[in-house]
Design a protein around this motif. Structure first.
Motif, short mmCIF file in Angstrom:
data_model
loop_
_atom_site.label_atom_id
_atom_site.label_comp_id
_atom_site.label_asym_id
_atom_site.label_seq_id
_atom_site.Cartn_x
_atom_site.Cartn_y
_atom_site.Cartn_z
N ASP A 58 2.57 5.10 -8.24
CA ASP A 58 1.20 5.56 -8.04
C ASP A 58 1.22 6.53 -6.86
OD1 ASP A 58 -1.45 5.96 -7.38
OD2 ASP A 58 -2.04 3.89 -7.80
N TYR A 59 0.99 7.81 -7.14
CA TYR A 59 1.11 8.82 -6.08
C TYR A 59 0.20 8.52 -4.89
CZ TYR A 59 3.70 11.97 -9.26
OH TYR A 59 4.61 12.54 -10.11
N ALA A 60 -0.96 7.91 -5.16
CA ALA A 60 -1.90 7.64 -4.07
C ALA A 60 -1.41 6.53 -3.14
CB ALA A 60 -3.27 7.30 -4.63
N GLU A 61 -0.35 5.81 -3.55
CA GLU A 61 0.19 4.76 -2.67
C GLU A 61 0.89 5.35 -1.45
OE1 GLU A 61 1.18 1.03 -3.35
OE2 GLU A 61 -0.86 1.17 -4.11
N THR A 62 1.47 6.53 -1.60
CA THR A 62 2.19 7.11 -0.47
C THR A 62 1.51 8.35 0.09
OG1 THR A 62 3.58 8.43 -1.97
CG2 THR A 62 4.47 6.32 -1.24
N GLU A 63 0.74 9.08 -0.73
CA GLU A 63 0.26 10.40 -0.33
C GLU A 63 -1.16 10.34 0.20
OE1 GLU A 63 2.78 12.90 -0.64
OE2 GLU A 63 3.71 10.95 -1.00
N ASP A 64 -1.39 10.83 1.41
CA ASP A 64 -2.76 10.98 1.92
C ASP A 64 -3.48 12.10 1.17
OD1 ASP A 64 -2.34 8.98 3.76
OD2 ASP A 64 -2.00 10.35 5.44
N HIS A 105 -3.44 10.95 -17.83
CA HIS A 105 -3.59 10.36 -19.16
C HIS A 105 -2.57 9.24 -19.32
CE1 HIS A 105 -5.89 14.01 -19.83
NE2 HIS A 105 -4.85 14.72 -19.45
N CYS A 106 -2.40 8.44 -18.27
CA CYS A 106 -1.32 7.45 -18.28
C CYS A 106 -1.59 6.32 -19.27
CB CYS A 106 -1.06 6.91 -16.88
SG CYS A 106 -2.36 5.83 -16.24
N GLY A 107 -2.85 6.15 -19.68
CA GLY A 107 -3.14 5.14 -20.68
C GLY A 107 -3.38 3.75 -20.11
N ALA A 108 -3.23 3.58 -18.81
CA ALA A 108 -3.47 2.26 -18.21
C ALA A 108 -4.96 1.94 -18.28
CB ALA A 108 -3.01 2.25 -16.76
N ARG A 109 -5.27 0.63 -18.42
CA ARG A 109 -6.69 0.23 -18.43
C ARG A 109 -7.35 0.60 -17.12
NH1 ARG A 109 -7.92 -5.20 -18.34
NH2 ARG A 109 -5.70 -5.63 -18.16
N HIS A 142 3.69 9.93 -12.22
CA HIS A 142 2.60 9.08 -11.74
C HIS A 142 2.11 8.17 -12.86
CE1 HIS A 142 -1.22 7.78 -10.03
NE2 HIS A 142 -1.69 7.97 -11.25
N SER A 143 1.76 6.94 -12.51
CA SER A 143 0.96 6.09 -13.39
C SER A 143 -0.03 5.34 -12.53
CB SER A 143 1.84 5.10 -14.16
OG SER A 143 1.02 4.14 -14.82
N CYS A 144 -1.22 5.08 -13.08
CA CYS A 144 -2.20 4.27 -12.35
C CYS A 144 -1.83 2.78 -12.42
CB CYS A 144 -3.60 4.51 -12.91
SG CYS A 144 -4.12 6.23 -12.78
N ASP A 145 -0.86 2.43 -13.29
CA ASP A 145 -0.33 1.06 -13.38
C ASP A 145 1.18 1.18 -13.40
OD1 ASP A 145 0.02 -1.64 -13.72
OD2 ASP A 145 -0.38 -1.58 -15.88
N PRO A 146 1.77 1.54 -12.26
CA PRO A 146 3.18 1.94 -12.24
C PRO A 146 4.14 0.77 -12.41
CG PRO A 146 2.33 1.87 -10.01
CD PRO A 146 1.16 1.58 -10.93
N ASP A 147 5.39 1.10 -12.80
CA ASP A 147 6.41 0.04 -12.90
C ASP A 147 7.29 -0.02 -11.64
OD1 ASP A 147 8.01 2.28 -13.37
OD2 ASP A 147 8.24 1.88 -15.52
N CYS A 148 7.07 0.91 -10.69
CA CYS A 148 7.87 0.92 -9.46
C CYS A 148 6.97 1.24 -8.27
CB CYS A 148 8.93 2.02 -9.52
SG CYS A 148 10.23 1.73 -10.71
#
Ligand SMILES: [Zn+2]
Length: 152
Positions: free
Chosen positions: A107-113, A122-126, A77-83
């Motif tokens: 971003d797991y929340a893009e697909t998962e309810d 701790h993905c480090g994205a702003r 997971h990343s809050c600022d994913p590359d895919c």
């Protein structure tokens, strides 16, 4: 035998993907072994679709989850994913240019309810949300405590 370029031209993704250890608390991840271009279809996935939410399953549509996938169940997971995952076309698509060797993230929340397990990020994205839930659920008790913790 088609060359890699020929198979690309026909739309068959050149895989060059590796499930690997991420050196993080989250365990396995997926690395691309060659550079990717923004918009490229990196992988087409197959698996077993059923009603059960599992640790490495992904939601195809409400109440249906795909598991026993070779790649996508291991994406980090990343809050600022590359895919991103296109669940209608069963494709993993690059959101930006990705250098060879990079971890692929979604971003797991893009697909998962609802997530199998919520977790601290701790993905480090702003834009990091710090506590990751599904898109239709709020943080659990552990998450509320994590969010309310004093700043270090
Ligand atoms: Zn994050």
């Amino acid at each position: 035998m088609p060359t890699p370029n020929e198979s690309q031209a026909r739309g068959a993704p050149d895989e060059a993907l590796e499930v690997c250890d991420t050196d993080s608390e989250y365990g396995l991840g997926v690395r691309t072994l060659r550079a990717r271009r923004k918009g490229e279809v990196i992988h087409r996935f197959t698996g077993v679709v059923g009603p059960e939410l599992k640790q490495h399953s992904l939601q195809v549509q409400p109440g249906l989850h795909i598991s026993e996938t070779s790649i996508i169940g291991f994406l980090s997971h990343s809050c600022d994913p590359d895919c991103r995952l296109d669940m209608e076309r069963s494709e993993l698509v690059a959101l930006r240019d990705i250098p060879a060797g990079d971890l692929l993230t979604i971003d797991y929340a893009e697909t998962e309810d609802v997530l199998f397990r919520q977790f601290a990020c701790h993905c480090g994205a702003r834009t990091c949300r710090h506590w990751i839930t599904g898109r239709l659920e709020g943080p659990n008790a552990e998450g509320r405590a994590y969010i309310a913790r004093p700043a270090p």
